[in-house]
Enzyme design. Sequence first.
Site, short mmCIF file in Angstrom:
data_model
loop_
_atom_site.label_atom_id
_atom_site.label_comp_id
_atom_site.label_asym_id
_atom_site.label_seq_id
_atom_site.Cartn_x
_atom_site.Cartn_y
_atom_site.Cartn_z
N ASN A 74 57.99 41.07 13.01
CA ASN A 74 57.52 40.14 14.04
C ASN A 74 57.66 38.72 13.49
OD1 ASN A 74 55.79 39.66 16.64
ND2 ASN A 74 54.81 38.43 15.05
N GLU A 132 61.64 39.88 17.14
CA GLU A 132 62.20 38.56 17.42
C GLU A 132 63.43 38.28 16.56
OE1 GLU A 132 58.08 38.60 18.91
OE2 GLU A 132 58.98 39.15 16.97
N ASP A 178 47.54 19.46 20.80
CA ASP A 178 48.45 20.55 21.15
C ASP A 178 49.33 20.17 22.34
OD1 ASP A 178 49.52 23.33 21.43
OD2 ASP A 178 47.93 23.76 20.01
#
Length: 370
Positions: A74, A132, A178
């Site tokens: 991952n 991924e 963010d």
Amino acid sequence: SALGASGRDLLRKLVEAMRNPRPVEVVRDAPCQEMVIEDPDLRKLPFLFFGERDGGPYMTAGIIIAHDPEYGFNASYHRLMLLDERRVVARILPRHLEEFIRRGARRIAIVVGNHPAFMLASAVTWKLGVSELEIANALKPIRYARALKSGILVPADCELVLEGRITDELAEEGPFMDVTGTYDIVRRQRVIEIDCITMRRDPIFQQILPAGSEHRNLMGLPREAAIYAEVSEVCEVVDVRLTPGGCSWLHCAISIRKRSEEDPRRAIEAAFKAHPSLKHVIVVDEDIDLSNPLELEWAIATRSQLDKDLVLKPDQLGSSLDPSADQITRKTCKAGLDATIPLKADRAKFIKAKIPGEDELNLEEYVKGS
């Protein structure tokens, strides 16, 4: 482009890569291992303060790679706040890496300075067990190598690899500016201890500007692909956009070829399923250009009646980045809007009028000739 596609072609290429990941090639000659630092001091790396209230200096382009015996590899982004010469604290959400940790994965590699294909694939949250690394390889062939300490696969041509362990120690992480342009809150998060660094001889330490276009593209495009794939299971989808005004994260516009009056609501539910952080969804007909906010607003104004077309979903789990929601519990109210033309309606009433000959008129040539 570096991925051989752009715009909506890139969206479809990413969807195809997610559906058909490609096994990776493992090599021995890894430029990311030209130099080995056995006793690293993280303070010598350019961790940065991005916002005036950031809780500490951050690494923002670090991708954590972990391995699980059943699910494989991952790769995912996690902002990393520097604590001292050997430790960082990572923001880890309840997604795939958290599940790997729960199942016992502690050895990790953090890779910095990657090919755009690997960067884009690592931003994907798809099906648990779909790597991924293989999604990236389907986008563009990527060479992988074994990390020196853990044997975890890392991009052989990346700039920098930090090998370490996810510990049970918790530390305060944040505040941090963010993708919304607002500050995420302080939380107790897991500490990662770094044991070894390998790198190119003259590495480039990549950072991603929070709330900048690169950040929003990396967060938004993979979610667009996931939404596209999910919505295509329930109706004929034409396009998907996480809109800039919604921070490329909270608001989604979907255009469909409507075959049934249930299609828009199916699309709304599928979008929320594919992207749980999503807050608002609008579904429009295929003639609406999703990249044009004026057309989206026009569709809302002329093709929707809120008493019939609005779907409200209170008390839902949403995004921890939404300051109007409860950022601890992530509880929020979600909404979807069907702004499509009713199938039994006279479509002529809903189509924009045209001036005769306007499509043939070249205004620039007309002005020159006048």
